[in-house]
Design a protein around this motif. Structure first.
Motif, PDB file in Angstrom:
ATOM      1  N   UNK B  25       7.754   9.902   6.646  1.00 27.72           N
ATOM      2  CA  UNK B  25       8.093   9.787   5.227  1.00 27.72           C
ATOM      3  C   UNK B  25       7.343   8.589   4.652  1.00 27.72           C
ATOM      4  N   UNK B  27       6.957   6.286   1.425  1.00 24.34           N
ATOM      5  CA  UNK B  27       7.536   5.892   0.131  1.00 24.34           C
ATOM      6  C   UNK B  27       6.575   4.959  -0.584  1.00 24.34           C
ATOM      7  N   UNK B  28       6.209   5.337  -1.814  1.00 24.21           N
ATOM      8  CA  UNK B  28       5.319   4.528  -2.632  1.00 24.21           C
ATOM      9  C   UNK B  28       5.946   4.389  -4.020  1.00 24.21           C
ATOM     10  N   UNK B  29       5.314   3.593  -4.867  1.00 24.68           N
ATOM     11  CA  UNK B  29       5.838   3.421  -6.221  1.00 24.68           C
ATOM     12  C   UNK B  29       4.674   3.241  -7.181  1.00 24.68           C
ATOM     13  N   UNK B  35       9.859   5.304  -7.897  1.00 19.61           N
ATOM     14  CA  UNK B  35       9.622   5.577  -6.484  1.00 19.61           C
ATOM     15  C   UNK B  35       9.145   7.000  -6.255  1.00 19.61           C
ATOM     16  N   UNK B  36       8.346   7.173  -5.222  1.00 18.79           N
ATOM     17  CA  UNK B  36       7.884   8.487  -4.800  1.00 18.79           C
ATOM     18  C   UNK B  36       8.027   8.573  -3.285  1.00 18.79           C
ATOM     19  N   UNK B  37       8.230   9.777  -2.789  1.00 11.55           N
ATOM     20  CA  UNK B  37       8.504   9.960  -1.354  1.00 11.55           C
ATOM     21  C   UNK B  37       7.983  11.314  -0.936  1.00 11.55           C
ATOM     22  N   UNK B  65      -3.262   1.790  -5.843  1.00 15.87           N
ATOM     23  CA  UNK B  65      -2.791   0.652  -6.624  1.00 15.87           C
ATOM     24  C   UNK B  65      -2.523  -0.551  -5.730  1.00 15.87           C
ATOM     25  N   UNK B  67       0.433  -1.513  -4.107  1.00 16.69           N
ATOM     26  CA  UNK B  67       1.787  -2.093  -3.981  1.00 16.69           C
ATOM     27  C   UNK B  67       2.339  -1.896  -2.582  1.00 16.69           C
ATOM     28  N   UNK B  68       3.489  -2.447  -2.338  1.00 19.19           N
ATOM     29  CA  UNK B  68       4.132  -2.337  -1.027  1.00 19.19           C
ATOM     30  C   UNK B  68       4.496  -0.899  -0.723  1.00 19.19           C
ATOM     31  N   UNK B  69       4.323  -0.529   0.540  1.00 19.09           N
ATOM     32  CA  UNK B  69       4.594   0.824   1.006  1.00 19.09           C
ATOM     33  C   UNK B  69       5.639   0.751   2.116  1.00 19.09           C
ATOM     34  N   UNK B  70       6.466   1.794   2.194  1.00 14.82           N
ATOM     35  CA  UNK B  70       7.433   1.835   3.284  1.00 14.82           C
ATOM     36  C   UNK B  70       7.328   3.183   3.983  1.00 14.82           C
ATOM     37  N   UNK B  71       7.282   3.143   5.295  1.00 11.84           N
ATOM     38  CA  UNK B  71       7.080   4.352   6.088  1.00 11.84           C
ATOM     39  C   UNK B  71       8.319   4.585   6.949  1.00 11.84           C
ATOM     40  N   UNK B  72       8.871   5.780   6.876  1.00 11.88           N
ATOM     41  CA  UNK B  72      10.018   6.144   7.706  1.00 11.88           C
ATOM     42  C   UNK B  72       9.601   7.162   8.750  1.00 11.88           C
ATOM     43  N   UNK B  81      11.389   2.127  10.607  1.00 10.49           N
ATOM     44  CA  UNK B  81      10.946   1.862   9.241  1.00 10.49           C
ATOM     45  C   UNK B  81       9.872   0.785   9.291  1.00 10.49           C
TER      46      UNK B  81
END
Lengths: 145, 145
Positions: B25, B27-29, B35-37, B65, B67-72, B81
């Motif tokens: 997964x 997650x970006x913004x 937020x987008x996923x 862009x 920005x911070x990204x989060x990966x699940x 995470x």
């Protein structure tokens, strides 16, 4: 790869999953556009996704801000993705239903928990690439099937 | 609920999952904090998470862009995470390794695919609440165990 499901079947499967699944991936962002992602217990009340999280947590602060939220449910090859906007939950009835589903009541915790209702305006569901076509089940808050 | 794993075991399990799992997964913004996923195929090169997505897609634009990204990664009750920052991938060697893992080469697609390297600075892994303590395996880009 199985044959793609029709829209009605996808909706049926999606509602079943929203009712029975315990956790969902909740993607939020801060005002600077930094994404955050966490699996949280959720409750589907038939219309919205209800979650509870500490008010001061990153997710709690992002949800309080009110930007767009994205919810991922299911397995990575059996996905439901919900786009929506968060609103605070105030009514005890919803909190009761959440607590009943999870056998866990955030009101009894020492931390300052907040509840949020994520109001879906788009719902998509797909398993593999052959289901990418027709993946949109709800648009502008209306179920298409 | 099983007994909580120690740090070394969590790191071993996490690296095994990053190597063998197919999708994650992401997650970006956007710049406005929406937020987008999306679940995307990923490749772990031993240090970073490599993904490929159409340059003009929401995820592609958000990653460009910076920005911070989060990966699940993983199941909802066996979670990894990863927090990190995206960089474009330019080298063919990484694209080759991605294509080899997935038996699918975005360079052969008609769309304009971009590759991104998500450079982790924090990695957390837990199964259930009894593993929330000690869930941080990497901090400031350094493995703690």
């Amino acid at each position: 790869m199985e044959a793609p499901r029709n829209a009605q079947q996808r909706k049926t499967d999606t509602l079943a999953r929203l009712t029975s699944d315990v956790d969902a991936w909740i993607a939020t962002a801060d005002a600077d556009g930094n994404a955050y992602l966490l699996p949280l217990s959720f409750f589907w009340d038939g219309a919205d996704v209800i979650i509870s999280t500490p008010r001061s947590s990153v997710t709690g602060r992002n949800l309080s801000r009110g930007g767009r939220v994205r919810v991922g449910v299911g397995q990575l090859r059996d996905v439901t993705v919900i786009d929506g906007t968060p609103e605070p939950v105030e009514d005890e009835q919803t909190m009761d239903a959440y607590a009943a589903k999870h056998s866990w009541d955030p009101r009894r915790e020492s931390g300052d928990y907040a509840w949020f209702r994520i109001i879906p305006d788009r719902v998509q569901a797909w398993r593999e690439v052959n289901e990418l076509a027709g993946r949109t089940l709800m648009r502008d808050g209306k179920w298409l099937a």
